[in-house]
Scaffold this motif. Sequence first.
Motif, PDB file in Angstrom:
ATOM      1  N   GLY A   1       0.792  -1.221   0.000  1.00 45.51           N
ATOM      2  CA  GLY A   1       0.000   0.000   0.000  1.00 45.51           C
ATOM      3  C   GLY A   1       0.829   1.278   0.000  1.00 45.51           C
ATOM      4  N   ARG A   2       2.139   1.141   0.049  1.00 46.69           N
ATOM      5  CA  ARG A   2       3.035   2.297   0.077  1.00 46.69           C
ATOM      6  C   ARG A   2       3.469   2.632  -1.353  1.00 46.69           C
ATOM      7  NH1 ARG A   2       7.839   0.755   3.596  1.00 46.69           N
ATOM      8  NH2 ARG A   2       8.678  -0.160   1.702  1.00 46.69           N
ATOM      9  N   ASN A   3       3.709   3.904  -1.621  1.00 50.46           N
ATOM     10  CA  ASN A   3       4.287   4.318  -2.899  1.00 50.46           C
ATOM     11  C   ASN A   3       5.786   4.101  -2.837  1.00 50.46           C
ATOM     12  OD1 ASN A   3       2.042   5.228  -4.452  1.00 50.46           O
ATOM     13  ND2 ASN A   3       1.901   6.985  -3.099  1.00 50.46           N
ATOM     14  N   GLU A   4       6.329   3.491  -3.878  1.00 53.41           N
ATOM     15  CA  GLU A   4       7.753   3.194  -3.960  1.00 53.41           C
ATOM     16  C   GLU A   4       8.383   3.987  -5.095  1.00 53.41           C
ATOM     17  OE1 GLU A   4       9.972   0.698  -2.183  1.00 53.41           O
ATOM     18  OE2 GLU A   4       8.418   1.490  -0.875  1.00 53.41           O
ATOM     19  N   GLN A   5       9.499   4.632  -4.806  1.00 53.77           N
ATOM     20  CA  GLN A   5      10.274   5.343  -5.823  1.00 53.77           C
ATOM     21  C   GLN A   5      11.192   4.342  -6.500  1.00 53.77           C
ATOM     22  OE1 GLN A   5      10.136   8.792  -6.401  1.00 53.77           O
ATOM     23  NE2 GLN A   5      11.441   8.449  -8.164  1.00 53.77           N
ATOM     24  N   LEU A   6      11.121   4.253  -7.810  1.00 54.16           N
ATOM     25  CA  LEU A   6      11.947   3.325  -8.573  1.00 54.16           C
ATOM     26  C   LEU A   6      13.189   4.028  -9.094  1.00 54.16           C
ATOM     27  CD1 LEU A   6       9.193   1.479 -10.639  1.00 54.16           C
ATOM     28  CD2 LEU A   6      10.124   0.878  -8.391  1.00 54.16           C
ATOM     29  N   SER A   7      14.200   3.239  -9.432  1.00 55.88           N
ATOM     30  CA  SER A   7      15.444   3.795  -9.962  1.00 55.88           C
ATOM     31  C   SER A   7      15.217   4.525 -11.281  1.00 55.88           C
ATOM     32  CB  SER A   7      16.494   2.698 -10.126  1.00 55.88           C
ATOM     33  OG  SER A   7      16.033   1.706 -11.020  1.00 55.88           O
ATOM     34  N   SER A   8      14.134   4.230 -11.968  1.00 57.54           N
ATOM     35  CA  SER A   8      13.788   4.899 -13.227  1.00 57.54           C
ATOM     36  C   SER A   8      13.228   6.300 -13.000  1.00 57.54           C
ATOM     37  CB  SER A   8      12.746   4.072 -13.983  1.00 57.54           C
ATOM     38  OG  SER A   8      11.521   4.062 -13.251  1.00 57.54           O
TER      39      SER A   8
ATOM     40  N   THR B   1       4.419  -8.770 -10.116  1.00 53.18           N
ATOM     41  CA  THR B   1       5.418  -8.454 -11.134  1.00 53.18           C
ATOM     42  C   THR B   1       6.826  -8.576 -10.569  1.00 53.18           C
ATOM     43  OG1 THR B   1       3.890  -7.001 -12.309  1.00 53.18           O
ATOM     44  CG2 THR B   1       6.234  -6.662 -12.730  1.00 53.18           C
ATOM     45  N   SER B   2       7.021  -8.111  -9.334  1.00 51.21           N
ATOM     46  CA  SER B   2       8.347  -8.171  -8.711  1.00 51.21           C
ATOM     47  C   SER B   2       8.814  -9.605  -8.484  1.00 51.21           C
ATOM     48  CB  SER B   2       8.338  -7.414  -7.380  1.00 51.21           C
ATOM     49  OG  SER B   2       8.115  -6.046  -7.595  1.00 51.21           O
ATOM     50  N   ILE B   3       7.880 -10.504  -8.214  1.00 49.04           N
ATOM     51  CA  ILE B   3       8.226 -11.915  -8.023  1.00 49.04           C
ATOM     52  C   ILE B   3       8.555 -12.565  -9.374  1.00 49.04           C
ATOM     53  CG2 ILE B   3       7.310 -14.180  -7.366  1.00 49.04           C
ATOM     54  CD1 ILE B   3       5.703 -12.648  -5.165  1.00 49.04           C
ATOM     55  N   LEU B   4       7.717 -12.308 -10.370  1.00 54.22           N
ATOM     56  CA  LEU B   4       7.899 -12.941 -11.677  1.00 54.22           C
ATOM     57  C   LEU B   4       9.044 -12.332 -12.481  1.00 54.22           C
ATOM     58  CD1 LEU B   4       4.147 -13.304 -12.693  1.00 54.22           C
ATOM     59  CD2 LEU B   4       5.690 -15.100 -11.866  1.00 54.22           C
ATOM     60  N   TYR B   5       9.247 -11.022 -12.347  1.00 53.18           N
ATOM     61  CA  TYR B   5      10.272 -10.297 -13.112  1.00 53.18           C
ATOM     62  C   TYR B   5      11.045  -9.394 -12.147  1.00 53.18           C
ATOM     63  CZ  TYR B   5       6.948 -11.754 -16.673  1.00 53.18           C
ATOM     64  OH  TYR B   5       6.097 -12.495 -17.448  1.00 53.18           O
ATOM     65  N   PRO B   6      11.910  -9.961 -11.323  1.00 51.95           N
ATOM     66  CA  PRO B   6      12.545  -9.197 -10.239  1.00 51.95           C
ATOM     67  C   PRO B   6      13.384  -8.008 -10.687  1.00 51.95           C
ATOM     68  CG  PRO B   6      13.482 -11.410 -10.408  1.00 51.95           C
ATOM     69  CD  PRO B   6      12.328 -11.354 -11.351  1.00 51.95           C
ATOM     70  N   ASN B   7      13.836  -7.956 -11.906  1.00 55.81           N
ATOM     71  CA  ASN B   7      14.654  -6.827 -12.363  1.00 55.81           C
ATOM     72  C   ASN B   7      13.867  -5.801 -13.161  1.00 55.81           C
ATOM     73  OD1 ASN B   7      17.143  -7.684 -11.243  1.00 55.81           O
ATOM     74  ND2 ASN B   7      17.222  -9.256 -12.830  1.00 55.81           N
ATOM     75  N   LYS B   8      12.543  -5.949 -13.219  1.00 58.54           N
ATOM     76  CA  LYS B   8      11.725  -5.048 -14.036  1.00 58.54           C
ATOM     77  C   LYS B   8      11.536  -3.684 -13.375  1.00 58.54           C
ATOM     78  CE  LYS B   8       7.528  -4.745 -16.726  1.00 58.54           C
ATOM     79  NZ  LYS B   8       6.409  -5.462 -17.282  1.00 58.54           N
ATOM     80  N   GLN B   9      11.267  -3.655 -12.082  1.00 49.80           N
ATOM     81  CA  GLN B   9      11.010  -2.410 -11.361  1.00 49.80           C
ATOM     82  C   GLN B   9      11.913  -2.377 -10.124  1.00 49.80           C
ATOM     83  OE1 GLN B   9       6.707  -3.121 -10.987  1.00 49.80           O
ATOM     84  NE2 GLN B   9       6.398  -1.271 -12.185  1.00 49.80           N
ATOM     85  N   ILE B  10      13.076  -1.749 -10.257  1.00 51.99           N
ATOM     86  CA  ILE B  10      14.061  -1.724  -9.174  1.00 51.99           C
ATOM     87  C   ILE B  10      13.802  -0.499  -8.304  1.00 51.99           C
ATOM     88  CG2 ILE B  10      16.521  -1.617  -8.608  1.00 51.99           C
ATOM     89  CD1 ILE B  10      15.711  -4.189 -10.062  1.00 51.99           C
ATOM     90  N   VAL B  11      13.722  -0.720  -6.999  1.00 49.52           N
ATOM     91  CA  VAL B  11      13.521   0.369  -6.040  1.00 49.52           C
ATOM     92  C   VAL B  11      14.780   1.224  -6.010  1.00 49.52           C
ATOM     93  CG1 VAL B  11      13.116   0.906  -3.600  1.00 49.52           C
ATOM     94  CG2 VAL B  11      11.883  -0.981  -4.683  1.00 49.52           C
ATOM     95  N   ALA B  12      14.607   2.532  -5.986  1.00 46.07           N
ATOM     96  CA  ALA B  12      15.745   3.467  -5.932  1.00 46.07           C
ATOM     97  C   ALA B  12      16.558   3.216  -4.682  1.00 46.07           C
ATOM     98  CB  ALA B  12      15.241   4.917  -5.963  1.00 46.07           C
ATOM     99  N   GLY B  13      17.877   3.281  -4.830  1.00 43.77           N
ATOM    100  CA  GLY B  13      18.770   3.110  -3.689  1.00 43.77           C
ATOM    101  C   GLY B  13      19.085   1.675  -3.411  1.00 43.77           C
TER     102      GLY B  13
END
Length: 76
Positions: free
Chosen positions: A44-51, A64-76
């Motif tokens: 439920g939290r907003n996450e800032q991505l490296s993009s 999506t994070s489980i199936l494609y772990p490198n698709k949306q990388i959290v910043a930092g």
Amino acid sequence: SGGGLGGLPLKDRGERLFDRFGCNQCHSIDGSPGTGPTMAGLYGRNEQLSSGETVLADDNYIRTSILYPNKQIVAG
């Protein structure tokens, strides 16, 4: 039935699968630092991505994070 987990509450099934598949090697559930971001308070939290994009940590994001772990990388 999830490998004999079907009779357990959903939360308990999730915790067992988290351990069984080794997610706990990189991700904590208590906020302690690890290689990957903690799961504590994630849903439920907003996450800032490296993009630079911001995403809501909801069912779709987690799936999506489980199936494609490198698709949306959290910043930092």
